[in-house]
Scaffold this active site. Structure first.
Site, PDB file in Angstrom:
ATOM      1  N   HIS A  40      16.548  -2.071 -14.751  1.00  0.00           N
ATOM      2  CA  HIS A  40      15.116  -2.050 -14.424  1.00  0.00           C
ATOM      3  C   HIS A  40      14.826  -1.206 -13.179  1.00  0.00           C
ATOM      4  CE1 HIS A  40      16.421  -5.437 -11.823  1.00  0.00           C
ATOM      5  NE2 HIS A  40      15.456  -5.025 -11.036  1.00  0.00           N
ATOM      6  N   HIS A  62      22.653  -0.790  -9.898  1.00  0.00           N
ATOM      7  CA  HIS A  62      21.449  -0.192  -9.325  1.00  0.00           C
ATOM      8  C   HIS A  62      21.745   0.874  -8.268  1.00  0.00           C
ATOM      9  CE1 HIS A  62      19.602  -3.309 -11.538  1.00  0.00           C
ATOM     10  NE2 HIS A  62      19.659  -4.252 -10.619  1.00  0.00           N
ATOM     11  N   ARG A  89       9.733 -15.049 -18.925  1.00  0.00           N
ATOM     12  CA  ARG A  89       8.564 -15.668 -18.283  1.00  0.00           C
ATOM     13  C   ARG A  89       8.021 -14.797 -17.152  1.00  0.00           C
ATOM     14  NH1 ARG A  89       6.310 -20.670 -17.945  1.00  0.00           N
ATOM     15  NH2 ARG A  89       7.799 -21.468 -19.469  1.00  0.00           N
ATOM     16  N   LYS A 145      11.400   1.851 -11.951  1.00  0.00           N
ATOM     17  CA  LYS A 145      10.512   1.795 -10.789  1.00  0.00           C
ATOM     18  C   LYS A 145       9.922   3.173 -10.531  1.00  0.00           C
ATOM     19  CE  LYS A 145      12.887  -2.060  -8.542  1.00  0.00           C
ATOM     20  NZ  LYS A 145      11.790  -3.015  -8.697  1.00  0.00           N
TER      21      LYS A 145
END
Length: 494
Positions: free
Chosen positions: A179, A241, A19, A183
């Site tokens: 993810h 990350h 979403r 960036k």
């Protein structure tokens, strides 16, 4: 590298990640004419929706995200790519019906990318069912699978998961997504380092005092208590990350930007990180948990008062650690990594502190102390590159101040691109340079495993810090009294 038309099959398409990120990212790719003609998207969900209901939900997802930039004409084109497949991933019929749908030759391209936006516990069973229905066979087109983190819960579980999925797929078919690597500013770290020849002679232990990497969040755990209480900050952010950002900042120049060359150098760095023996965990790692406090002028609960968090939980919401890289370039340079929830500000930064200049030259002046030079890389929300230098103040006396040279990453008229847009397009292109290879995942787990094992048996106490602060007092991590956490992207007076 050109993108092939394909069928994107998204498991968990009605969930939060889809979403907020996946569907808006795919829509933006369509806006930019980056989705190849003929590309279709199959959304798999448990909910008893028909195609009309799904498209109404999809419209809401896109409009909520893009707001005033919503384009009805493009949305109609985008929604024509969509097909809602109702199915329960725990039931065999979901996969046999999916296979039948995909075999409708005229409708769906034979290149297929499966996106697993589902619980990591479901990765293995879903892949087994896809394999049983011959959906990984590459006779008529490629098959690729995108896996969200966490990849495993520790070293043993990561190795077990890899062993299981390698029964069905080759390493070339697996796209482990982080993810953060999508960036723009993270990718700009590579350009900053390797496209500016003036930096290379300075990028080593002879000139750099230490490096800090911080990811702080003002938010708490929101509605993620079940996941977060079993994961904690070390697994959630540091293992993935922050270690990836460390690798990009410190790795040797790859022979090319080709995926394997890039990933080879990252693995070399992770393998060079000095192991933390269990007896050194308390000297090189620290954990904390947020207590009640004030964020943006509002009183907020502590972690133990959050919904669905056990009253005796010692799960860390803050984690920091000190690492050393035992290679020629970085021997003896400490690297400090930290992450936390409910901190003073939400930001991700890489702060590189250079050594102090020798002061003999200034011994007969008013200058008693001089700030070191810093290179500051703002990853989010502020994307920037700043180099701090010492300059003389105007006037008759010899006084100095710090000024920063700014190299803005983005012009004012240039829009930010969400990381998922980049990564979803790379899957279509078959470009794996920004995805994790298993040995990267494995060596990252090796680094944090001793810390996880030590903390797992220490269940009686955890330090706390007030919500809205910069975390607990963990200054014992630092090698020198002159070192401390850097929390600002603007010049700091010491």
């Amino acid at each position: 590298m050109n993108a092939d038309s394909c069928t994107y099959v998204i498991f968990g398409s009605t969930g939060n990640l889809s979403r907020i990120k996946l569907m808006p990212a795919l829509y933006h790719l369509d806006v930019a004419n980056q989705l190849p003609q003929g590309t279709r998207i199959i959304a798999i969900g448990r909910r008893p929706w028909d195609q009309e209901k799904w498209l109404a939900e999809l419209r809401d997802m896109i409009q909520t995200k893009v707001k005033d930039d919503f384009d009805e004409k493009i949305f109609q084109r985008f929604s024509a790519r969509m097909y809602y497949h109702r199915g329960d991933i725990d039931q065999a019929e979901c996969y046999s019906e999916l296979a039948a749908t995909l075999n409708q030759k005229s409708l769906f391209p034979k290149n297929i990318a499966f996106y697993l936006s589902i619980s990591p516990a479901d990765f293995g069973p879903v892949m087994e069912n896809l394999s049983n229905n011959h959906l990984f066979d590459e006779e008529s087109g490629w098959r690729r699978i995108i896996i969200e983190k966490p990849f495993g819960y520790d070293l043993d579980s990561a190795q077990a998961l890899q062993k299981r999925i390698s029964h069905y797929l080759t390493e070339e078919q697996i796209y482990r997504i982080d993810h953060y690597l999508g960036k723009g500013m993270v990718q700009n770290v590579l350009v900053f380092r390797f496209a500016n020849v003036m930096l290379e002679p300075l990028w080593n232990r002879n000139y750099i005092d230490h490096i800090q990497i911080t990811h702080s969040e003002a938010l708490g755990i929101e509605s993620r208590a079940d996941y977060y209480n079993s994961a904690g900050a070390l697994r959630d952010m540091l293992q993935s990350h922050l270690l990836q950002m460390l690798a990009l900042v410190t790795m040797e120049p790859p022979v090319s930007m080709e995926a394997e060359a890039l990933r080879d150098e990252k693995v070399k760095i992770l393998k060079s990180i000095r192991p933390i023996p269990k007896e050194a965990v308390h000297a090189q790692a620290f954990r904390g948990q947020y207590a009640k406090g004030v964020v943006d002028g509002e009183k907020v609960n502590g972690y133990l008062q959050e919904e669905n968090v056990p009253a005796n939980s010692v799960t860390e919401t803050y984690a920091s650690m000190k690492l050393y890289i035992d290679n020629w370039r970085w021997r003896g340079v400490p690297f400090y990594l930290r992450t936390g929830k409910r901190m003073a500000k939400s930001q991700s930064t890489i702060s590189i502190c250079f050594r102090h200049p020798p002061l003999q030259f200034f011994r007969d002046t008013n200058i008693q102390c001089m700030n070191p030079n810093w290179v500051l890389l703002g990853i989010q929300p502020e994307e920037c590159i700043r180099i701090e230098m010492t300059v003389k103040e105007p006037g008759l006396e010899m006084n100095t101040r710090t000024r920063s040279l700014d190299a803005s990453f983005r012009n004012h008229d240039e829009k930010a691109i969400d990381a998922y847009e980049d990564l979803l397009l790379d899957v279509l292109k078959g470009d794996r340079s920004l995805f994790l290879r298993f040995d990267e995942v494995e060596y990252a787990w090796r680094i944090v495993d001793p810390i996880l094992q030590t903390w797992a048996v220490e269940r009686d106490y955890i330090a706390t810090y007030p919500a809205g602060s910069w975390g607990p007092e963990d200054s014992r991590l630092f090698d020198k009294d002159a070192q401390s956490w850097r929390s600002s992207l603007t010049p700091e007076c010491k």
